[in-house]
Design an enzyme around this catalytic site. Sequence first.
Site, PDB file in Angstrom:
ATOM      1  N   HIS A   1      -7.420  -5.736  -0.837  1.00 19.58           N
ATOM      2  CA  HIS A   1      -6.167  -4.991  -0.715  1.00 19.58           C
ATOM      3  C   HIS A   1      -5.095  -5.839  -0.031  1.00 19.58           C
ATOM      4  CE1 HIS A   1      -3.821  -1.394  -0.883  1.00 19.58           C
ATOM      5  NE2 HIS A   1      -3.891  -1.078   0.401  1.00 19.58           N
TER       6      HIS A   1
ATOM      7  N   SER B   1       0.822  -1.196   0.000  1.00 19.05           N
ATOM      8  CA  SER B   1       0.000   0.000   0.000  1.00 19.05           C
ATOM      9  C   SER B   1       0.869   1.263   0.000  1.00 19.05           C
ATOM     10  CB  SER B   1      -0.954  -0.033   1.199  1.00 19.05           C
ATOM     11  OG  SER B   1      -1.943   0.954   1.087  1.00 19.05           O
TER      12      SER B   1
ATOM     13  N   ASP C   1       0.152  -4.228  -4.054  1.00 19.56           N
ATOM     14  CA  ASP C   1      -1.029  -3.389  -4.229  1.00 19.56           C
ATOM     15  C   ASP C   1      -0.751  -1.948  -3.776  1.00 19.56           C
ATOM     16  OD1 ASP C   1      -3.597  -3.495  -5.378  1.00 19.56           O
ATOM     17  OD2 ASP C   1      -4.521  -3.269  -3.424  1.00 19.56           O
TER      18      ASP C   1
END
Length: 418
Positions: free
Chosen positions: A269, A163, A187
């Site tokens: 996610h 992230s 991601d």
Amino acid sequence: MSMSTGTSHQQHNKHTYDRLIGTFSHEGLVNFLVSSEETSITLNNVQNFFLWTRRHKAAQELEVGSHASLAATRFYPHRTYIIIHGFLGSGTDGWIISMKDALLSREDCNVISVNWAAGSLTAEYYMIRVRVPSVGEDVSKLLVFLQHAAGLTPDLVHIIGHSLGAHAAGFAGKKMNGTLSRITGLDPAGHMYHQVDSADRLYKTDAAFVDVIHTHGCTTLLSQWTDCYGIDENLGDADFWPNGGERQPACAEGGDGPSAVKDGSSCDHGMAYVLYTESIIYSASTTHFLARPCNSWKMYNTRICPCSYPSQYMGFNVNPNAHGVFYLNTSITAPYALPDPGCSAGAFSTLQIIGLVHVAVLMTLMIILVMLALVQQYVGIPVVTRLRVVLGMDEGDWQGFKGSPSSQLLAAGDKVIT
């Protein structure tokens, strides 16, 4: 030198090394030797660097600038993985511990977790995002320190970030002038990173090789907190889009993704780090997580996309020589890797290598026998007969060999042995 002697010599060297390290790791001696080298290095937003090795299973804290702290950890300058968490995370999150354990089981290495101030409330995102470049800078300070104090070279470093941590990894790579061996973005965050300049986010020039796994990537312009958290753009040398890269089947009804994703991440996610951690257990001799180059997810589902050449894998076993955009499917429950029977593995297993060696030996013997039979037929020297005697083959064994398809071409020339 015999194998046993060589092993004994290696064990002796290891014991000697451990004794020396233990001696120089004594707190009093370390302080005496390196106190004059202690330097004060201020970090911006990183609160702790935690180190794990096979020699020390418990976390040890690395203090940037402290040679005494470094010596006490027994840090060894070999393959080093640095894991950076994302928004609302911490350096001891469950997924980081799972990934650390998998890496240490796979190889003797250093695993360093970056514990940075990533906020505690969703509303803090805008403030936390501003910290990302400085987190990358703090990581680069650690790397420079380890390079000067312990001889850790950039080609031994692989940063893995999830992230916002993926973009922080990119900033660390930029600070190191793209010299790191590899950066893996799990991601990478999308909100406020769509269509921004490559200097302001993770990009393929940030390391010698950058691979990205997209599991929750789509536009977030209209519904930024209810849509996707990941970015929907290709950022690396190799970008992987499992199941299309937007929604993961393990997070749908019947899937076990919600229990696999830990520490509060949204399921889609968080599946990026779940899939990557699983990939560590596989070897490149299987087709688990084998991916195919394709222009789109829709085209991939038509089954017309070819196999990658050279073979490309999503995750730990990625091939740095295969660049592009890749797609693959995963399962709704663990294990998530699905083999691709239509494509060849990128490497051979030990059993496959042994089998190939056996085939090569048999083929070589067959060629020799054919040549000897030709010599016997056209020169008149009974070399095949003499060879049968040397090999100790009785008449039954020899007739069985002659009856094999590969030996039919000997039949015409083998006048003597009948």
